[in-house]
Structure formats: structure tokens, C-alpha cells
Design a protein around this motif. Structure first.
Motif, mmCIF file in Angstrom:
data_model
loop_
_atom_site.group_PDB
_atom_site.id
_atom_site.type_symbol
_atom_site.label_atom_id
_atom_site.label_comp_id
_atom_site.label_asym_id
_atom_site.label_seq_id
_atom_site.Cartn_x
_atom_site.Cartn_y
_atom_site.Cartn_z
ATOM 1 N N LEU A 1 34.900 38.866 41.500
ATOM 2 C CA LEU A 1 34.114 37.891 40.917
ATOM 3 C C LEU A 1 32.394 38.089 40.876
ATOM 4 N N ASN A 2 31.965 38.472 41.988
ATOM 5 C CA ASN A 2 30.420 38.844 42.152
ATOM 6 C C ASN A 2 30.125 39.849 41.339
ATOM 7 N N GLN A 3 31.092 41.071 41.050
ATOM 8 C CA GLN A 3 30.875 42.097 40.252
ATOM 9 C C GLN A 3 31.010 41.711 38.649
ATOM 10 N N VAL A 4 31.482 40.719 38.522
ATOM 11 C CA VAL A 4 31.563 40.223 37.165
ATOM 12 C C VAL A 4 30.669 39.393 36.804
ATOM 13 N N LYS A 5 30.071 38.621 37.743
ATOM 14 C CA LYS A 5 28.503 37.964 37.562
ATOM 15 C C LYS A 5 27.485 38.822 37.389
ATOM 16 N N ASP A 6 27.376 40.030 38.144
ATOM 17 C CA ASP A 6 26.572 40.842 37.901
ATOM 18 C C ASP A 6 26.375 42.001 36.628
ATOM 19 N N MET A 7 27.467 41.780 36.031
ATOM 20 C CA MET A 7 27.882 42.346 34.976
ATOM 21 C C MET A 7 27.205 41.557 33.740
ATOM 22 N N VAL A 8 27.673 40.119 34.045
ATOM 23 C CA VAL A 8 27.112 39.339 33.104
ATOM 24 C C VAL A 8 25.487 39.375 32.862
ATOM 25 N N TRP A 9 25.010 39.092 34.257
ATOM 26 C CA TRP A 9 23.646 39.337 34.307
ATOM 27 C C TRP A 9 23.117 40.250 33.721
ATOM 28 N N ASN A 10 23.580 41.564 34.012
ATOM 29 C CA ASN A 10 22.765 43.026 33.529
ATOM 30 C C ASN A 10 23.094 42.800 31.935
ATOM 31 N N THR A 11 24.054 42.174 31.375
ATOM 32 C CA THR A 11 24.129 42.298 29.823
ATOM 33 C C THR A 11 22.734 41.371 29.295
ATOM 34 N N TYR A 12 22.637 40.450 29.981
ATOM 35 C CA TYR A 12 21.257 39.258 29.802
ATOM 36 C C TYR A 12 20.213 40.450 29.530
ATOM 37 N N VAL A 13 20.151 41.161 30.703
ATOM 38 C CA VAL A 13 18.982 41.780 31.007
ATOM 39 C C VAL A 13 18.768 42.822 29.919
ATOM 40 N N GLN A 14 19.681 43.719 29.686
ATOM 41 C CA GLN A 14 19.866 44.927 28.792
ATOM 42 C C GLN A 14 19.386 44.433 27.207
ATOM 43 N N THR A 15 19.964 43.263 26.761
ATOM 44 C CA THR A 15 19.736 42.824 25.584
ATOM 45 C C THR A 15 18.538 42.135 25.128
ATOM 46 N N LYS B 1 30.297 30.357 31.334
ATOM 47 C CA LYS B 1 31.050 30.518 30.158
ATOM 48 C C LYS B 1 31.299 31.990 29.886
ATOM 49 N N LEU B 2 30.150 32.840 29.975
ATOM 50 C CA LEU B 2 30.308 34.210 29.744
ATOM 51 C C LEU B 2 31.135 34.929 31.021
ATOM 52 N N VAL B 3 30.781 34.568 32.095
ATOM 53 C CA VAL B 3 31.422 35.032 33.503
ATOM 54 C C VAL B 3 33.145 34.636 33.039
ATOM 55 N N ASP B 4 33.289 33.396 32.596
ATOM 56 C CA ASP B 4 34.676 32.996 32.787
ATOM 57 C C ASP B 4 35.393 34.094 31.570
ATOM 58 N N GLU B 5 34.697 34.430 30.493
ATOM 59 C CA GLU B 5 35.107 35.176 29.399
ATOM 60 C C GLU B 5 35.459 36.670 30.008
ATOM 61 N N TYR B 6 34.470 37.231 30.688
ATOM 62 C CA TYR B 6 34.427 38.536 31.270
ATOM 63 C C TYR B 6 35.645 38.481 32.385
ATOM 64 N N THR B 7 35.859 37.409 33.127
ATOM 65 C CA THR B 7 36.987 37.383 34.307
ATOM 66 C C THR B 7 38.213 37.553 33.409
ATOM 67 N N GLU B 8 38.717 36.655 32.411
ATOM 68 C CA GLU B 8 39.607 36.548 31.638
ATOM 69 C C GLU B 8 39.961 38.120 31.188
ATOM 70 N N VAL B 9 38.977 38.763 30.578
ATOM 71 C CA VAL B 9 39.398 40.294 30.020
ATOM 72 C C VAL B 9 39.700 41.294 31.242
ATOM 73 N N ILE B 10 38.960 41.128 32.279
ATOM 74 C CA ILE B 10 39.107 41.931 33.371
ATOM 75 C C ILE B 10 40.540 41.821 34.135
ATOM 76 N N LYS B 11 40.986 40.309 34.103
ATOM 77 C CA LYS B 11 42.273 39.830 34.600
ATOM 78 C C LYS B 11 43.280 40.485 33.663
ATOM 79 N N MET B 12 43.059 40.481 32.363
ATOM 80 C CA MET B 12 44.334 41.003 31.651
ATOM 81 C C MET B 12 44.138 42.469 31.625
ATOM 82 N N GLN B 13 42.910 43.233 31.809
ATOM 83 C CA GLN B 13 43.123 44.575 31.826
ATOM 84 C C GLN B 13 43.776 45.211 33.002
ATOM 85 N N GLN B 14 43.616 44.321 34.124
ATOM 86 C CA GLN B 14 44.294 45.043 35.349
ATOM 87 C C GLN B 14 45.421 44.309 35.841
ATOM 88 N N GLY B 15 45.951 43.217 35.024
ATOM 89 C CA GLY B 15 47.393 42.661 34.837
ATOM 90 C C GLY B 15 47.152 41.727 36.179
#
Length: 97
Positions: free
Chosen positions: A83-97, A60-74
Motif C-alpha cells: 500500500l505504501n508503494q501504491v501511494k508512492d506511485m500515485v504521488w510520483n504520477t502527480y510529480v511527473q505530470t 481515489k487514485l490510490v484506490d484505483e491503483y490498488t484495485e489494478v495491482i490486486k487484479m494483476q497479482q490475483g
């Protein structure tokens, strides 16, 4: 009539077969209910600081981040590397919080 006579003579065997079938049906349902509790463990992506991360929450978080990035980049779709970068970003948010 002869068929009924044969069935009556094999009554004990017939009862045993039916009983075994009913027992197997009930045992299968009991096994499935025990298996579903272990299924929760299979639904985990990982664990961070003792908190188990469920695959549906992660996706769910990966999908949300994906939608945000698609909107930002048009863009309509992201490639595999993005997509792999998005998954890494989501995982890093879990680790950092």
C-alpha cells in the motif's frame, strides 16, 4: 402571582441574558462558516507546481491503483508495504505530470 412580579422586576436582566444567548448562537454559526473555508486547506495532501492536491482525489487514485495491482497479482488484499508503494506511485504520477 408573586413569581410573575419577580420576573417583571427583573425584565431588563432577562432581556439581556436572552439577547446574549442569541448573539452567541449567531456568532458561533458565523465562526463555523469561516472555519469551513480554512478546512479546505486542511484537506490538501500537498502541492505540485502550484496545483493543490486534495486528499479525496489522492485517495481515489490510490484506490484505483490498488484495485489494478490486486487484479494483476490475483490477490484480495495488499499488505502495508504494498500500500505504501501504491501511494508512492500515485504521488510520483502527480510529480511527473
Amino acid at each position: 402571582m408573586a413569581a410573575l412580579g419577580k420576573i417583571r422586576s427583573k425584565g431588563v436582566l432577562l432581556i439581556c441574558i436572552i439577547s446574549l444567548g442569541l448573539f452567541a448562537f449567531i456568532a458561533e454559526e458565523a465562526f463555523r462558516s469561516c472555519e469551513s473555508s480554512s478546512n479546505d486547506a486542511r484537506q490538501q495532501v500537498g502541492e505540485v507546481l502550484g496545483e493543490k492536491i486534495n486528499v479525496t482525489e489522492f485517495q481515489k487514485l490510490v484506490d484505483e491503483y490498488t484495485e489494478v495491482i490486486k487484479m494483476q497479482q490475483g490477490q484480495d488484499n495488499l499488505n502495508e508495504d504494498q500500500l505504501n508503494q501504491v501511494k508512492d506511485m500515485v504521488w510520483n504520477t502527480y510529480v511527473q505530470t
